[in-house]
Design a protein around this motif. Sequence first.
Motif, PDB file in Angstrom:
ATOM      1  N   LEU A   1       6.950  26.153 -38.045  1.00 41.22           N
ATOM      2  CA  LEU A   1       7.489  26.825 -39.215  1.00 41.22           C
ATOM      3  C   LEU A   1       8.670  26.001 -39.719  1.00 41.22           C
ATOM      4  CD1 LEU A   1       7.373  30.592 -38.184  1.00 41.22           C
ATOM      5  CD2 LEU A   1       5.647  29.242 -39.384  1.00 41.22           C
ATOM      6  N   ASN A   2       8.715  25.805 -41.035  1.00 40.06           N
ATOM      7  CA  ASN A   2       9.701  24.910 -41.651  1.00 40.06           C
ATOM      8  C   ASN A   2      11.037  25.637 -41.850  1.00 40.06           C
ATOM      9  OD1 ASN A   2      10.788  22.696 -43.003  1.00 40.06           O
ATOM     10  ND2 ASN A   2       9.779  23.175 -44.944  1.00 40.06           N
ATOM     11  N   VAL A   3      11.598  26.123 -40.719  1.00 40.62           N
ATOM     12  CA  VAL A   3      12.781  26.980 -40.754  1.00 40.62           C
ATOM     13  C   VAL A   3      13.720  26.583 -39.619  1.00 40.62           C
ATOM     14  CG1 VAL A   3      13.626  29.364 -40.557  1.00 40.62           C
ATOM     15  CG2 VAL A   3      11.461  28.900 -41.726  1.00 40.62           C
ATOM     16  N   CYS A   4      14.977  26.308 -39.935  1.00 39.36           N
ATOM     17  CA  CYS A   4      15.973  26.021 -38.917  1.00 39.36           C
ATOM     18  C   CYS A   4      16.267  27.285 -38.125  1.00 39.36           C
ATOM     19  CB  CYS A   4      17.251  25.474 -39.549  1.00 39.36           C
ATOM     20  SG  CYS A   4      18.550  25.114 -38.345  1.00 39.36           S
ATOM     21  N   ARG A   5      16.414  27.155 -36.789  1.00 37.94           N
ATOM     22  CA  ARG A   5      16.640  28.311 -35.937  1.00 37.94           C
ATOM     23  C   ARG A   5      18.074  28.826 -36.001  1.00 37.94           C
ATOM     24  NH1 ARG A   5      13.229  29.291 -31.830  1.00 37.94           N
ATOM     25  NH2 ARG A   5      14.287  31.314 -31.856  1.00 37.94           N
ATOM     26  N   HIS A   6      18.964  28.089 -36.650  1.00 42.20           N
ATOM     27  CA  HIS A   6      20.364  28.514 -36.701  1.00 42.20           C
ATOM     28  C   HIS A   6      20.578  29.611 -37.738  1.00 42.20           C
ATOM     29  CE1 HIS A   6      24.620  27.527 -38.324  1.00 42.20           C
ATOM     30  NE2 HIS A   6      24.738  28.415 -37.350  1.00 42.20           N
ATOM     31  N   ARG A   7      20.449  29.254 -39.026  1.00 43.86           N
ATOM     32  CA  ARG A   7      20.704  30.227 -40.077  1.00 43.86           C
ATOM     33  C   ARG A   7      19.556  30.287 -41.087  1.00 43.86           C
ATOM     34  NH1 ARG A   7      26.245  30.353 -41.215  1.00 43.86           N
ATOM     35  NH2 ARG A   7      25.770  31.413 -43.177  1.00 43.86           N
ATOM     36  N   GLY A   8      18.408  29.685 -40.727  1.00 41.27           N
ATOM     37  CA  GLY A   8      17.213  29.879 -41.536  1.00 41.27           C
ATOM     38  C   GLY A   8      17.023  28.942 -42.706  1.00 41.27           C
ATOM     39  N   ALA A   9      17.836  27.892 -42.815  1.00 40.90           N
ATOM     40  CA  ALA A   9      17.630  26.950 -43.914  1.00 40.90           C
ATOM     41  C   ALA A   9      16.285  26.245 -43.766  1.00 40.90           C
ATOM     42  CB  ALA A   9      18.756  25.917 -43.958  1.00 40.90           C
ATOM     43  N   ARG A  10      15.698  25.891 -44.880  1.00 41.92           N
ATOM     44  CA  ARG A  10      14.458  25.121 -44.843  1.00 41.92           C
ATOM     45  C   ARG A  10      14.794  23.696 -44.419  1.00 41.92           C
ATOM     46  NH1 ARG A  10       9.665  26.179 -48.990  1.00 41.92           N
ATOM     47  NH2 ARG A  10       9.799  28.061 -47.723  1.00 41.92           N
ATOM     48  N   LEU A  11      14.076  23.197 -43.426  1.00 40.15           N
ATOM     49  CA  LEU A  11      14.357  21.855 -42.907  1.00 40.15           C
ATOM     50  C   LEU A  11      13.967  20.777 -43.900  1.00 40.15           C
ATOM     51  CD1 LEU A  11      13.262  21.970 -39.172  1.00 40.15           C
ATOM     52  CD2 LEU A  11      15.566  21.631 -40.039  1.00 40.15           C
ATOM     53  N   CYS A  12      12.727  20.835 -44.374  1.00 42.67           N
ATOM     54  CA  CYS A  12      12.204  19.809 -45.276  1.00 42.67           C
ATOM     55  C   CYS A  12      11.849  20.468 -46.601  1.00 42.67           C
ATOM     56  CB  CYS A  12      10.973  19.132 -44.674  1.00 42.67           C
ATOM     57  SG  CYS A  12      11.298  18.257 -43.121  1.00 42.67           S
ATOM     58  N   THR A  13      12.482  20.020 -47.654  1.00 37.31           N
ATOM     59  CA  THR A  13      12.187  20.572 -48.976  1.00 37.31           C
ATOM     60  C   THR A  13      11.162  19.734 -49.721  1.00 37.31           C
ATOM     61  OG1 THR A  13      14.078  19.374 -49.895  1.00 37.31           O
ATOM     62  CG2 THR A  13      14.449  21.654 -49.178  1.00 37.31           C
ATOM     63  N   GLU A  14      10.927  18.500 -49.270  1.00 38.61           N
ATOM     64  CA  GLU A  14       9.934  17.649 -49.905  1.00 38.61           C
ATOM     65  C   GLU A  14       8.533  18.029 -49.431  1.00 38.61           C
ATOM     66  OE1 GLU A  14      12.225  16.492 -47.825  1.00 38.61           O
ATOM     67  OE2 GLU A  14      13.757  15.519 -49.065  1.00 38.61           O
ATOM     68  N   GLU A  15       7.532  17.784 -50.281  1.00 36.69           N
ATOM     69  CA  GLU A  15       6.149  18.067 -49.893  1.00 36.69           C
ATOM     70  C   GLU A  15       5.662  17.103 -48.830  1.00 36.69           C
ATOM     71  OE1 GLU A  15       1.766  17.810 -51.951  1.00 36.69           O
ATOM     72  OE2 GLU A  15       3.404  18.641 -53.162  1.00 36.69           O
TER      73      GLU A  15
ATOM     74  N   ALA B   1      23.411  20.766 -39.765  1.00 39.18           N
ATOM     75  CA  ALA B   1      23.093  19.579 -38.955  1.00 39.18           C
ATOM     76  C   ALA B   1      22.514  19.894 -37.579  1.00 39.18           C
ATOM     77  CB  ALA B   1      24.320  18.669 -38.821  1.00 39.18           C
ATOM     78  N   TRP B   2      21.905  21.069 -37.416  1.00 38.08           N
ATOM     79  CA  TRP B   2      21.119  21.254 -36.201  1.00 38.08           C
ATOM     80  C   TRP B   2      19.969  20.249 -36.263  1.00 38.08           C
ATOM     81  CZ3 TRP B   2      20.332  26.271 -33.143  1.00 38.08           C
ATOM     82  CH2 TRP B   2      21.563  26.906 -32.931  1.00 38.08           C
ATOM     83  N   THR B   3      19.724  19.599 -35.133  1.00 34.31           N
ATOM     84  CA  THR B   3      18.815  18.449 -35.114  1.00 34.31           C
ATOM     85  C   THR B   3      17.737  18.671 -34.061  1.00 34.31           C
ATOM     86  OG1 THR B   3      20.653  17.027 -35.791  1.00 34.31           O
ATOM     87  CG2 THR B   3      18.704  15.940 -34.887  1.00 34.31           C
ATOM     88  N   TYR B   4      16.490  18.386 -34.454  1.00 31.72           N
ATOM     89  CA  TYR B   4      15.336  18.646 -33.601  1.00 31.72           C
ATOM     90  C   TYR B   4      14.537  17.364 -33.389  1.00 31.72           C
ATOM     91  CZ  TYR B   4      16.457  23.373 -35.239  1.00 31.72           C
ATOM     92  OH  TYR B   4      17.101  24.535 -35.545  1.00 31.72           O
TER      93      TYR B   4
END
Length: 374
Positions: free
Chosen positions: A76-90, A104-107
């Motif tokens: 799922l394209n969702v950061c586990r911290h506060r829910g921001a979308r990780l990748c906005t590009e297609e 800047a949570w990094t995976y």
Amino acid sequence: MTTLPLPPSLAATLPGRYYTDPDLFRTEQERVFERMWFCAVRCADLDKPGAFRTVQVGRESVLVIRSRTGALNAFLNVCRHRGARLCTEERGEVRRTLQCPYHAWTYGLDGKLIAAPNLGRMPDVDRSAYGLVGVALREWLGYAWVCLADEPPSFEDTVPGAAVERLGDTAAIDRYGAEGLALGKRITYDVRANWKLIVENFMECYHCATIHPELTDVLPEFAEGYAAQYYVGHGAEFGDGVRGFTVDGGEGFGTLPEVPPEQDRRYYAITVKPTVFVNLVPDHVILHRMFPLAEDRTVVECDWLYAPEVVASGADLSKSVQLFHRVNTQDFAACERTQPAMASRAYRDGGVLVPTEHHIGIFHAWLREQLDAA
């Protein structure tokens, strides 16, 4: 309006609201697109570690990425911290990690949380537990199929199983070697119509004589109104004098090496519910992927796949591509012509299916079963 009793020759369609109701579309997102296997991306498009694509599956954005080991992963394209979308590009490419642009949570490419500001001061945080939420992924025909369900349905029964249901066995499609073919052309269509209208159109050929002159020149039996999918195992035969599946019936390319004589000079169509069409002809494969975005909007991505040597040679694919591109354009125009009438009082109780379309009723019954599921 008074509903007339149907004569035996006619069968009822879905009522018009199934194509216009936003609430019903949200139910489809939840109970169809988010519970079934969904064809997300062509594997070869993600050709190196860090290559990714984001795909809308129901209400979710799904990130499919090539890992450093070469495997494909989906999250799922969702950061586990506060829910921001990780990748906005297609689509795009990252080097080693996926970093949220917000905090800047990094995976890692395997989804594991590997860094975050001040993470070292929080030793109680399990980096695996707070990694990206994984999505089930399987590969077939050279495509990555994803499923959001906690307990996905059997992939073999519902995806390759569609080929068995249509052709009698999986060997009939395996012989085309789709996973080893090369992409010759991709066209994306933005169709202002409900996804079910597109499925219904693909499943029948009652309209072929009216709007597909090029197709019926190549496949004359389609002019009689019987679709390839009307018969289990049946492939429509090329007409006399037709040398290839091209816009003018002229020469195509060499028959794919594993296609047997009994499948040569024939066209086969398979619907893999809910959103994929597979078209098999002797020298190439055409695959449609639908991305339903709203009750009245569907994006369709269509790939033309050929033997790698044909694409590498720089051969002129235009006559081959043009045939189904015209079919697509004609079909999607018909669907867009139909969409506004779905809201008419004339279609409140739906329309009718003639005998050569009765198999569409099976699709309607299947859909209702999914929507009625608890």
